[in-house]
Design an enzyme around this catalytic site. Structure first.
Site, PDB file in Angstrom:
ATOM      1  NE  ARG A 104      -0.820   4.272  -2.229  1.00 30.27           N
ATOM      2  CZ  ARG A 104      -1.888   4.824  -1.639  1.00 30.27           C
ATOM      3  NH1 ARG A 104      -3.013   4.139  -1.512  1.00 30.27           N
ATOM      4  NH2 ARG A 104      -1.838   6.057  -1.183  1.00 30.27           N
ATOM      5  CG  HIS A 131       1.186   8.387   2.476  1.00 29.65           C
ATOM      6  ND1 HIS A 131       1.366   8.663   1.135  1.00 29.65           N
ATOM      7  CD2 HIS A 131      -0.170   8.346   2.647  1.00 29.65           C
ATOM      8  CE1 HIS A 131       0.193   8.782   0.542  1.00 29.65           C
ATOM      9  NE2 HIS A 131      -0.753   8.601   1.429  1.00 29.65           N
ATOM     10  CD  GLN A 134      -2.696  12.374   3.259  1.00 29.08           C
ATOM     11  OE1 GLN A 134      -3.073  11.581   2.411  1.00 29.08           O
ATOM     12  NE2 GLN A 134      -3.394  13.466   3.569  1.00 29.08           N
ATOM     13  CG  ASP A 219      -3.416   6.246   8.937  1.00 32.02           C
ATOM     14  OD1 ASP A 219      -4.487   6.160   8.305  1.00 32.02           O
ATOM     15  OD2 ASP A 219      -2.336   5.799   8.497  1.00 32.02           O
ATOM     16  CB  CYS A 259      -4.018  10.318   5.404  1.00 28.93           C
ATOM     17  SG  CYS A 259      -4.032   8.593   5.965  1.00 28.93           S
ATOM     18  NE  ARG A 287      -2.064  12.940  -1.180  1.00 28.53           N
ATOM     19  CZ  ARG A 287      -2.214  11.612  -1.226  1.00 28.53           C
ATOM     20  NH1 ARG A 287      -3.091  11.015  -0.447  1.00 28.53           N
ATOM     21  NH2 ARG A 287      -1.451  10.874  -2.032  1.00 28.53           N
TER      22      ARG A 287
HETATM   23  N1  NVA Z   1      -1.574   3.861   6.945  1.00 32.04           N
HETATM   24  C1  NVA Z   1      -2.510   3.696   5.872  1.00 32.04           C
HETATM   25  C2  NVA Z   1      -2.602   4.941   5.045  1.00 32.04           C
HETATM   26  C3  NVA Z   1      -3.585   4.874   3.908  1.00 32.04           C
HETATM   27  C4  NVA Z   1      -3.603   6.103   3.067  1.00 32.04           C
HETATM   28  C5  NVA Z   1      -2.108   2.505   5.018  1.00 32.04           C
HETATM   29  O1  NVA Z   1      -0.909   2.342   4.762  1.00 32.04           O
HETATM   30  O2  NVA Z   1      -2.976   1.731   4.633  1.00 32.04           O
HETATM   31  N1   CP Z   2      -4.734   9.117   1.867  1.00 32.22           N
HETATM   32  C1   CP Z   2      -4.514   8.306   0.826  1.00 32.22           C
HETATM   33  O1   CP Z   2      -3.375   8.095   0.383  1.00 32.22           O
HETATM   34  O2   CP Z   2      -5.639   7.779   0.300  1.00 32.22           O
HETATM   35  P1   CP Z   2      -5.750   6.644  -0.829  1.00 32.22           P
HETATM   36  O3   CP Z   2      -5.259   5.356  -0.214  1.00 32.22           O
HETATM   37  O4   CP Z   2      -7.212   6.602  -1.164  1.00 32.22           O
HETATM   38  O5   CP Z   2      -4.904   7.029  -1.998  1.00 32.22           O
END
Ligand code: NVA
Ligand code: CP
Length: 306
Positions: A104, A131, A134, A219, A259, A287
């Protein structure tokens, strides 16, 4: 065959993605029945997190443990990654010691560089651009509750962010229509929209996007890395909140997904997550199952068969 990676949904064929969802549903049933299935005893996943996570970390770590393997949490704070060791060198070293890597990061190119120098499969566990993990869970959830998403209409309301980009890829790979409503200046990447113009439309308002939708998704308004823009974004995104009243414009059996984590009072109304149309908690649980199917797919040559 060269090592397969999962950096976006486009790395797999539509048929492979369907196969993955079916397997995720099966793995979930096996777990619910208490069946012990440990095809990856002694196998190790490295989990590299430049950003925070709850669901992604817990699901990958639990999934590897349930498979009889192990997952190792690595953060830039306490590895040489945070002290400037090149990604290329880190990828060569880490992949020489583990069987699979989950990463990540902020920049999507970091994941691509890592994969290009990794001798084992690499999974994108969220970048600023995509992502895909997800989306596996989201598609599994829709499949379980409403059947095939092919030919259905999905509404994306809010920021044209990494999740929105992955919904655009999903529209292509799972063959659904996607209506996107974003405030001006917060649209998804124009190249992605243009490449998928046959099934993706930018519309004026959340109301227009949601009308006739079978699935409504949103989101957070400020993603990880955009914390400084939070206040300005709250102003810009006013009018883009998903609420039960907005959902009433969708089809009668429409579902709502997010998500998570969610900000009640911002992108969702205070009561949206308690609405019966909201399936964000089963979505979160999936997930685990969807990523177990993904790991199994990527490590199929290593499966211990009894
Ligand atoms: N769009 C959000 C998704 C978190 C799971 C982010 O990138 O923070
Ligand atoms: N939806 C998701 O990826 O959650 P986290 O940021 O908690 O991993």
């Amino acid at each position: 065959m060269s090592t397969r990676h999962f950096l976006t949904l486009l790395d797999f064929t539509p048929a492979e993605l369907q196969q993955l969802l079916q397997r995720a549903i099966q793995l979930k049933a096996m777990r619910n029945a208490g069946e012990v299935y440990e095809p990856f005893k002694n196998r190790v996943m490295a989990m590299i997190f430049e950003k925070a996570s709850t669901r992604t970390r817990v699901s990958f770590e639990a999934g590897m443990a349930q498979f009889g393997g192990h997952a190792m949490f690595l953060s830039p704070r306490d590895t040489q990654l945070g002290r400037g060791e090149p990604i290329e060198d880190s990828a060569r070293v880490i992949s020489s010691m583990v069987d699979i890597v989950m990463i990540r990061t902020f920049s999507h190119s970091t994941v691509e560089t890592f994969a290009a120098h990794s001798s084992v499969p690499v999974i994108n566990a969220l970048t600023d651009d995509f992502h895909p993990c997800q989306l596996l869970a989201d598609m599994q959830t829709f499949q379980e509750l409403r059947g095939s998403i092919q030919g259905k209409t999905v509404a994306w309301v809010g920021d044209g962010n990494n999740m929105c980009h992955s919904y655009i890829n999903a529209a292509r790979q799972f063959d659904f229509r996607l209506n996107i409503a974003c405030p001006e200046g917060f649209e998804p990447r124009a190249d992605l929209v243009a490449r998928n113009a046959d099934r993706v439309s930018l519309v004026e308002s959340p109301e227009e996007a949601v009308r006739q939708a079978d699935l409504v998704v949103t989101d957070v308004w400020a993603s990880m890395g955009q914390e400084k823009e939070q206040r300005e974004r709250i102003r810009e995104f006013r009018g883009y909140q998903v609420s039960p009243a907005l959902m009433d414009l969708a089809t009668q059996d429409a579902l709502f997904m997010h998500c998570l984590p969610a900000h009640r009072g911002e992108e969702v109304s205070e009561d949206m997550l308690d609405d019966p149309r909201c399936v964000c908690f089963p979505e979160a649980e999936n997930r685990l199952h969807a990523q177990k199917a993904l790991i199994e797919f990527l490590l199929q040559d290593l499966i211990i068969r009894r």
